[in-house]
Scaffold this active site. Sequence first.
Site, PDB file in Angstrom:
ATOM      1  CG  ASP A 368     -25.750  -9.028   1.150  1.00 21.36           C
ATOM      2  OD1 ASP A 368     -25.389  -9.928   1.930  1.00 21.36           O
ATOM      3  OD2 ASP A 368     -26.755  -9.131   0.414  1.00 21.36           O
ATOM      4  CG  ASP A 369     -23.026 -10.976   6.129  1.00 19.55           C
ATOM      5  OD1 ASP A 369     -22.905 -10.309   7.155  1.00 19.55           O
ATOM      6  OD2 ASP A 369     -22.922 -12.220   6.089  1.00 19.55           O
ATOM      7  NE  ARG A 445     -22.305 -17.720   5.595  1.00 18.47           N
ATOM      8  CZ  ARG A 445     -22.665 -16.501   5.256  1.00 18.47           C
ATOM      9  NH1 ARG A 445     -23.629 -15.889   5.885  1.00 18.47           N
ATOM     10  NH2 ARG A 445     -22.081 -15.879   4.270  1.00 18.47           N
ATOM     11  CE  LYS A 478     -29.803 -11.129   0.374  1.00 21.68           C
ATOM     12  NZ  LYS A 478     -28.581 -11.066  -0.441  1.00 21.68           N
ATOM     13  CD1 TRP A 479     -35.509 -12.723   7.884  1.00 22.49           C
ATOM     14  CD2 TRP A 479     -36.132 -10.785   8.780  1.00 22.49           C
ATOM     15  NE1 TRP A 479     -35.891 -12.973   9.170  1.00 22.49           N
ATOM     16  CE2 TRP A 479     -36.284 -11.802   9.745  1.00 22.49           C
ATOM     17  CE3 TRP A 479     -36.473  -9.474   9.120  1.00 22.49           C
ATOM     18  CZ2 TRP A 479     -36.773 -11.551  11.023  1.00 22.49           C
ATOM     19  CZ3 TRP A 479     -36.963  -9.225  10.392  1.00 22.49           C
ATOM     20  CH2 TRP A 479     -37.102 -10.258  11.332  1.00 22.49           C
ATOM     21  CG  ASP A 480     -29.395 -14.288   4.307  1.00 19.29           C
ATOM     22  OD1 ASP A 480     -29.989 -15.348   4.037  1.00 19.29           O
ATOM     23  OD2 ASP A 480     -28.280 -13.988   3.825  1.00 19.29           O
ATOM     24  CG  MET A 481     -33.094 -18.346   8.711  1.00 19.34           C
ATOM     25  SD  MET A 481     -32.951 -20.070   8.255  1.00 19.34           S
ATOM     26  CE  MET A 481     -33.826 -20.842   9.583  1.00 19.34           C
ATOM     27  CG  ASN A 482     -27.166 -17.347   5.358  1.00 21.79           C
ATOM     28  OD1 ASN A 482     -27.415 -17.751   4.236  1.00 21.79           O
ATOM     29  ND2 ASN A 482     -27.058 -16.066   5.652  1.00 21.79           N
ATOM     30  CB  CYS A 528     -32.658 -13.867   1.669  1.00 20.44           C
ATOM     31  SG  CYS A 528     -31.110 -14.641   1.181  1.00 20.44           S
ATOM     32  CG  ASP A 550     -27.097 -17.694  -1.958  1.00 19.26           C
ATOM     33  OD1 ASP A 550     -27.687 -16.604  -2.033  1.00 19.26           O
ATOM     34  OD2 ASP A 550     -26.651 -18.145  -0.889  1.00 19.26           O
TER      35      ASP A 550
HETATM   36  C1  DGJ Z   1     -26.724 -15.680   1.830  1.00 20.48           C
HETATM   37  C2  DGJ Z   1     -27.489 -14.855   0.838  1.00 20.48           C
HETATM   38  O1  DGJ Z   1     -28.295 -15.654   0.059  1.00 20.48           O
HETATM   39  C3  DGJ Z   1     -26.514 -14.031   0.026  1.00 20.48           C
HETATM   40  O2  DGJ Z   1     -27.188 -13.327  -0.972  1.00 20.48           O
HETATM   41  C4  DGJ Z   1     -25.794 -13.107   0.958  1.00 20.48           C
HETATM   42  O3  DGJ Z   1     -26.689 -12.199   1.510  1.00 20.48           O
HETATM   43  C5  DGJ Z   1     -25.096 -13.907   2.036  1.00 20.48           C
HETATM   44  N1  DGJ Z   1     -25.976 -14.805   2.701  1.00 20.48           N
HETATM   45  C6  DGJ Z   1     -24.470 -12.990   3.050  1.00 20.48           C
HETATM   46  O4  DGJ Z   1     -23.958 -13.659   4.117  1.00 20.48           O
END
Ligand code: DGJ
Length: 729
Positions: A368-369, A445, A478-482, A528, A550
Amino acid sequence: MSIVYKEKEEQFHLHTRNTSYIIEVLEGRYPVHAYWGRKLRFTDRTGLVDLREVCSFSPNPLDSNKTLSFDTMPREYPDYGRSDYQSPALSITDSSGSHLIDPVYDSFRIEEGRSLPQGMPGCRLTADDGCDTLVLTLRDSILDLYIDLYYSVSEEYDVIIRRTEIRNCGNKPVTLNKVLSSTVDFYGDSDFEVMNLYGAWTRERQVSRIPIGRSGHLVDSKRGASSHEQNPFLALLRPETDEFSGDVYSMSLVYSGSFMAEAAVNSYGKTRMQIGLQEIDFQWQLEPSGSFTTPEALLVFSPDGLNGMSGIYHRLFRERLCPAPWSKRERPVLMNNWEATYFDFNEEKIKALIDEGHSLGMELFVLDDGWFGRRDSDASGLGDWFTNLQKLPGGLKSLSDYAHRKGMQFGLWFEPEMISPDSDLYRSHPDWCLHVPGRYRSEGRNQLVLDMGRQEIQDYLYGSIAAILSENGIDYVKWDMNRNITEAGSAALPSERQKETSHRYILGLYSLMDRLVNEFPEILFESCSGGGGRFDPGMLYYMPQTWTSDNTDSYERLFIQWGTSYLYPPVTMGAHVSEVPNHQVKRITPIETRGNAAMSANLGYELDLMKLLPEEREKVAKQVEFYKKIRRTIQFGDFIRLLPPSSDRGTAWMTVSDDGAEVLVFYFGHLLRPNDLGCRLKLRSLDTDRLYMTEDGEKYYGSELMYAGISLPPLDCDFDSRLIRLQAI
Ligand code: DGJ
């Protein structure tokens, strides 16, 4: 033929397996909505909509017919400004500054199969699925503006897919302020309840169901993402509708950005239901000869309650929305290091987790990250897509080789759409993020958002991501976006196009994902957005599964997975077993229940495996082994909701394999109650005369399981659960 044109009656009859949808053209000018619901046969009859003259407060668009007023007319694609006082589907401004438009019926054509909206995701239905498309064209003669209403009708998949295309054939530009994908007016019919899926980060897709009343219900996102807060979906139900019976009318939007969906009743008892692009976040300059296409909306009617509706979406999403190579391919049991290590890892720790995951039967390790740039916390590094060799001196390749040598796959986390102000990328390209010159750039973030509409940014991301994927033997992404979008301005657009930025962002994102998933069809992509902040059909078109939330607490997950299941099949949901006390809510639940909640979808583990007690280790190994036996049914069977998490008897759902031979029943008790007799659970969708046997050798007829129910003893502890496997004999 699923589409019939009745020339004399000027009607279009659209038929799916269980549904009819009828449009009639009034006075040769106005397409009106005559019917949507259970499949029916009509005699050759005109005037399906019985309009009447009303008061002067409902002005008439034609002198010749005073029964016509847009106020009362059930319109197939309503505009604003000429006596339709409900929310329009279309709003424009022409070069004179006027917003008036008079789109009248122009022509139609019927095509075999269907085409997808240009540059956007959609359902991959073809003529072989009994799919044909009606294109109904309206025209405003003064502006020479054409409005094409697309209706793809699939007999086999029981769905009607709508979208709208606007073509400017005039010689002046037109500004589009609002263009919805789909709108339906229910004439003289307001006996509905409104259902939508709402939430927030870590509590996505909770169910809201309330009477429609006499006001409007708006379900929307202005966040530049479909969002944790609202899913791009709306349903109207009859008050008596439940999970198993009753009428449901629903719309789901194949789009991942800001959207709006609305249901409202007017003074004449006409209910209007709509879905499409969010208007506040949108505007589009349509030059002469230009065209604009909306995302597509999926219209599903079910006379068989909410499970009936879900069954239609589940099959459609599994087989015709998600990328074809994944429609029937089993998903691996994965191990993700996020909750096990967060940013605090090195090569040694990762190898130890791989060893442990492998010995427990896990099939895919996901890093992961934190593996790239100078990323030791969430304060830096996004955009710098090169391996952090301080943390991983042997590079990614040595880790993926390590996993591969053990027969495990290796996956990697990315957050491509973001940029940290503390990154080399930002130092070289401070104008690549969304921003408005002179205004503060709001961080979320500690990060800003890349202007995904720009080709050079898409190319940079494509180049750096593709290199990592191909050079390091990556099997999963895993393609995230936070964070959500703010200051949606683009340095690359002129002032009159600034309000196009958000939609261009989504088009750019789609284009980048399209390139990557086509270049790497063997890679399993999981989307994600801080969990399920973008769990929508648009993302699923490119990436066949989504990290559901999450929140990994097994009790909270019941609500989240229950709500998610209204539209999305289990095979699209990532679900992990995590440690206790749970990191989000501090709750302690049994490892069996954490396993059962996660085994209801795509099973994964996200905890420090080194810390497992010997008996937990044994249980985890057994879960993994058992899941491998049942996963075909979980991932490709028919999922049925039985008891909602809000019930005081517990939560239950079941899955029946496509051949009907295997049945899996999940029951989750909530809190232990004293003096409790346990619960009798009635199953569904079984063959009444077939014999089914449990793992303990207990035999039941289908009729017994469905009508008398299966007896579940009282719980042994709080949050206890049962997973019963039945096999037809
Ligand atoms: C948010 C994701 O939903 C988590 O599972 C994880 O990948 C974190 N970001 C990592 O920054």
